[in-house]
Scaffold this motif. Structure first.
Motif, mmCIF file in Angstrom:
data_model
loop_
_atom_site.group_PDB
_atom_site.id
_atom_site.type_symbol
_atom_site.label_atom_id
_atom_site.label_comp_id
_atom_site.label_asym_id
_atom_site.label_seq_id
_atom_site.Cartn_x
_atom_site.Cartn_y
_atom_site.Cartn_z
ATOM 1 N N TRP A 113 0.817 -1.208 0.000
ATOM 2 C CA TRP A 113 0.000 0.000 0.000
ATOM 3 C C TRP A 113 0.851 1.259 0.000
ATOM 4 O O TRP A 113 0.469 2.278 -0.574
ATOM 5 C CB TRP A 113 -0.919 0.016 1.226
ATOM 6 N N PHE B 78 -7.801 1.285 -6.038
ATOM 7 C CA PHE B 78 -8.689 1.223 -4.879
ATOM 8 C C PHE B 78 -9.599 2.450 -4.831
ATOM 9 O O PHE B 78 -10.766 2.355 -4.444
ATOM 10 C CB PHE B 78 -7.887 1.098 -3.573
ATOM 11 N N TYR C 235 -8.649 4.917 11.190
ATOM 12 C CA TYR C 235 -7.288 4.356 11.167
ATOM 13 C C TYR C 235 -7.103 3.548 9.871
ATOM 14 O O TYR C 235 -7.759 2.527 9.686
ATOM 15 C CB TYR C 235 -7.077 3.453 12.394
ATOM 16 N N GLY C 236 -6.217 4.015 9.000
ATOM 17 C CA GLY C 236 -6.045 3.375 7.692
ATOM 18 C C GLY C 236 -7.104 3.885 6.738
ATOM 19 O O GLY C 236 -7.830 3.133 6.101
ATOM 20 N N CYS C 237 -7.152 5.212 6.602
ATOM 21 C CA CYS C 237 -8.260 5.870 5.881
ATOM 22 C C CYS C 237 -8.185 5.686 4.371
ATOM 23 O O CYS C 237 -9.177 5.907 3.670
ATOM 24 C CB CYS C 237 -8.260 7.361 6.197
ATOM 25 N N GLY C 238 -7.011 5.285 3.840
ATOM 26 C CA GLY C 238 -6.885 5.133 2.389
ATOM 27 C C GLY C 238 -7.230 6.433 1.679
ATOM 28 O O GLY C 238 -6.845 7.533 2.110
ATOM 29 N N ILE D 221 -14.414 6.763 3.469
ATOM 30 C CA ILE D 221 -15.272 6.604 4.661
ATOM 31 C C ILE D 221 -15.185 7.862 5.529
ATOM 32 O O ILE D 221 -16.189 8.298 6.089
ATOM 33 C CB ILE D 221 -14.897 5.348 5.468
ATOM 34 N N ASP E 278 -3.014 7.250 7.822
ATOM 35 C CA ASP E 278 -2.631 6.164 6.920
ATOM 36 C C ASP E 278 -1.110 6.159 6.779
ATOM 37 O O ASP E 278 -0.452 7.176 6.996
ATOM 38 C CB ASP E 278 -3.283 6.340 5.539
ATOM 39 N N ILE E 279 -0.577 4.986 6.383
ATOM 40 C CA ILE E 279 0.878 4.896 6.160
ATOM 41 C C ILE E 279 1.257 5.176 4.716
ATOM 42 O O ILE E 279 2.428 5.195 4.388
ATOM 43 C CB ILE E 279 1.428 3.486 6.517
ATOM 44 N N SER E 280 0.259 5.368 3.849
ATOM 45 C CA SER E 280 0.557 5.494 2.418
ATOM 46 C C SER E 280 0.481 6.949 1.971
ATOM 47 O O SER E 280 -0.605 7.539 1.916
ATOM 48 C CB SER E 280 -0.440 4.654 1.612
ATOM 49 N N MET F 120 -1.997 7.264 -0.983
ATOM 50 C CA MET F 120 -3.403 7.265 -0.585
ATOM 51 C C MET F 120 -3.793 8.623 -0.005
ATOM 52 O O MET F 120 -4.861 9.167 -0.299
ATOM 53 C CB MET F 120 -3.657 6.182 0.476
ATOM 54 N N CYS G 149 -11.171 0.113 8.813
ATOM 55 C CA CYS G 149 -11.880 -0.634 7.775
ATOM 56 C C CYS G 149 -10.900 -1.150 6.733
ATOM 57 O O CYS G 149 -10.178 -0.347 6.113
ATOM 58 C CB CYS G 149 -12.928 0.260 7.113
ATOM 59 N N TYR G 150 -10.888 -2.456 6.540
ATOM 60 C CA TYR G 150 -10.015 -3.098 5.546
ATOM 61 C C TYR G 150 -8.544 -2.806 5.800
ATOM 62 O O TYR G 150 -7.782 -2.598 4.849
ATOM 63 C CB TYR G 150 -10.338 -2.604 4.138
ATOM 64 N N VAL G 151 -8.145 -2.756 7.036
ATOM 65 C CA VAL G 151 -6.744 -2.469 7.347
ATOM 66 C C VAL G 151 -6.075 -3.677 7.998
ATOM 67 O O VAL G 151 -5.024 -4.136 7.549
ATOM 68 C CB VAL G 151 -6.637 -1.237 8.280
ATOM 69 N N ASN H 246 -4.723 -6.558 6.086
ATOM 70 C CA ASN H 246 -3.515 -6.350 5.283
ATOM 71 C C ASN H 246 -2.257 -6.808 6.013
ATOM 72 O O ASN H 246 -1.187 -6.848 5.421
ATOM 73 C CB ASN H 246 -3.347 -4.866 4.961
ATOM 74 N N ILE I 142 -1.600 -1.871 16.881
ATOM 75 C CA ILE I 142 -2.571 -0.895 16.367
ATOM 76 C C ILE I 142 -3.793 -0.843 17.275
ATOM 77 O O ILE I 142 -4.252 0.235 17.668
ATOM 78 C CB ILE I 142 -2.972 -1.247 14.912
HETATM 79 C C1 LIG Z 1 -7.930 -1.534 1.530
HETATM 80 S S1 LIG Z 1 -7.391 0.083 1.973
HETATM 81 C C2 LIG Z 1 -8.772 0.630 2.950
HETATM 82 C C3 LIG Z 1 -8.907 2.114 3.017
HETATM 83 C C4 LIG Z 1 -10.149 2.625 3.744
HETATM 84 N N1 LIG Z 1 -10.152 2.226 5.137
HETATM 85 C C5 LIG Z 1 -11.392 2.125 3.062
HETATM 86 O O1 LIG Z 1 -11.972 1.126 3.532
HETATM 87 O O2 LIG Z 1 -11.790 2.717 2.061
HETATM 88 C C6 LIG Z 1 -6.203 -0.282 3.222
HETATM 89 C C7 LIG Z 1 -5.496 0.945 3.746
HETATM 90 O O3 LIG Z 1 -4.833 0.591 4.969
HETATM 91 C C8 LIG Z 1 -3.594 1.252 4.965
HETATM 92 N N2 LIG Z 1 -2.707 0.521 5.875
HETATM 93 C C9 LIG Z 1 -2.183 -0.701 5.685
HETATM 94 N N3 LIG Z 1 -1.414 -1.035 6.744
HETATM 95 C C10 LIG Z 1 -1.477 0.015 7.601
HETATM 96 C C11 LIG Z 1 -0.901 0.283 8.867
HETATM 97 N N4 LIG Z 1 -0.075 -0.593 9.445
HETATM 98 N N5 LIG Z 1 -1.178 1.453 9.482
HETATM 99 C C12 LIG Z 1 -2.005 2.354 8.884
HETATM 100 N N6 LIG Z 1 -2.573 2.164 7.677
HETATM 101 C C13 LIG Z 1 -2.308 1.004 7.046
HETATM 102 C C14 LIG Z 1 -3.149 1.226 3.533
HETATM 103 O O4 LIG Z 1 -2.154 2.198 3.252
HETATM 104 C C15 LIG Z 1 -4.452 1.477 2.803
HETATM 105 O O5 LIG Z 1 -4.663 2.843 2.562
#
Ligand SMILES: C[S@@+](CC[C@H](N)C(=O)[O-])C[C@H]1O[C@@H](n2cnc3c(N)ncnc32)[C@H](O)[C@@H]1O
Length: 252
Positions: free
Chosen positions: A5, A15, A48-51, A55, A71-73, A76, A113-115, A118, A128
């Motif tokens: 990501w 995405f 957390y992990g807003c992409g 959302i 987010d870490i990206s 994104m 959500c969806y984090v 991964n 986390i």
């Molecule tokens: C599938 S996307 C989901 C984005 C958003 N939550 C959504 O549902 O639309 C996963 C996101 O999680 C982030 N991510 C993955 N590992 C992470 C971590 N360790 N800490 C924070 N963000 C993380 C990725 O960079 C990516 O933007």
């Protein structure tokens, strides 16, 4: 190795392009009600992990709250800041699990959500969840949305997670195909975590009254998106009988 990501590029743009209609109809409303976003004492929400901010923007548009989105990206976050800016959303880049800009007990509700799917290492996931617990105020609620580990291999309206007929072990990688509106497919690699793992993680990190929900189409009163021509406008969507998402939530 799982989905990269942080690299941004095609993963981030793909995405962003993905139409999250099943999530909007079934997933997010369940998350928002688990977090009690309509309550007047919920004023700050952590995403957390807003992409790309889908959302976060939805929360800010529906509720008069401040959203702290992390987010870490960088890729994104660039998309989020460009396409989903809002006066009540602040986007932050993370370099690890710590949320140093947030004090203990300072957030009213948090979602992820969806984090977690991964991440293939339970200790990293636990870090986390523990950090979210630190920043939530007592009584604050946390909800985790991931694809449902009990319905892998099902062809849902917009995605398939895992192969049909395959049983996955805890932590094992699963291939995910997201069908994009233009006809393309975005391939991702997730990790399989059983329902009990989510419950145990939240409980071990101090959350109480941890419950799970796996909504079906018949469970939702709001039919937003279920209009002619939409993705779910088919006779027998799998979402009617096979729950696509697992939402695990608890209270600090
Ligand atoms: C599938 S996307 C989901 C984005 C958003 N939550 C959504 O549902 O639309 C996963 C996101 O999680 C982030 N991510 C993955 N590992 C992470 C971590 N360790 N800490 C924070 N963000 C993380 C990725 O960079 C990516 O933007």
């Amino acid at each position: 190795m799982g989905t990269d990501w942080q690299a941004g590029g095609v993963v981030a743009t793909g995405f962003d392009e993905y139409d999250d209609l099943p999530e909007r109809v079934l997933g997010y409303p369940t998350v928002f009600s688990a977090l009690r976003l309509g309550d007047t004492d919920v004023r700050t929400v952590l995403d957390y992990g807003c992409g790309p901010g889908k959302i976060s923007l939805r929360v800010a548009e529906k509720h008069p709250v401040q959203v702290e989105a992390v987010d870490i990206s960088p890729g994104m976050l660039e998309i989020a800041r460009t396409r989903r800016a809002h006066p009540r959303i602040r986007y932050h880049l993370l370099t690890g699990p710590r949320l140093d800009f947030l004090a203990d007990d300072s957030v009213d509700a948090a979602m992820c959500c969806y984090v977690l799917l991964n991440i293939g290492d339970l200790e990293r996931i636990r870090a986390i969840v523990a950090e979210v617990h630190r920043v939530l105020r007592p009584g604050g609620r946390f909800a985790v949305l991931d694809t449902n580990p009990d319905t892998t291999g099902t062809r849902f309206s917009t995605f398939i997670s895992g192969e049909p007929g395959v049983r996955y072990e805890a932590g094992q990688q699963r291939r995910v195909l997201l069908h994009l509106p233009g006809g393309g497919v975005l391939e991702l690699l997730d990790h399989h975590w059983p329902r009990q793992t989510y419950v145990d993680l939240l409980t071990e990190c101090g959350f109480r009254d941890v419950t799970t929900a796996a909504p079906l189409l018949g469970d939702v009163p709001d039919t937003e998106g279920l209009v002619p021509g939409s993705l779910l406008d088919v006779d027998q969507p799998a979402e009617a009988t096979r729950p696509p998402f697992l939402i695990t939530s608890g209270e600090k």
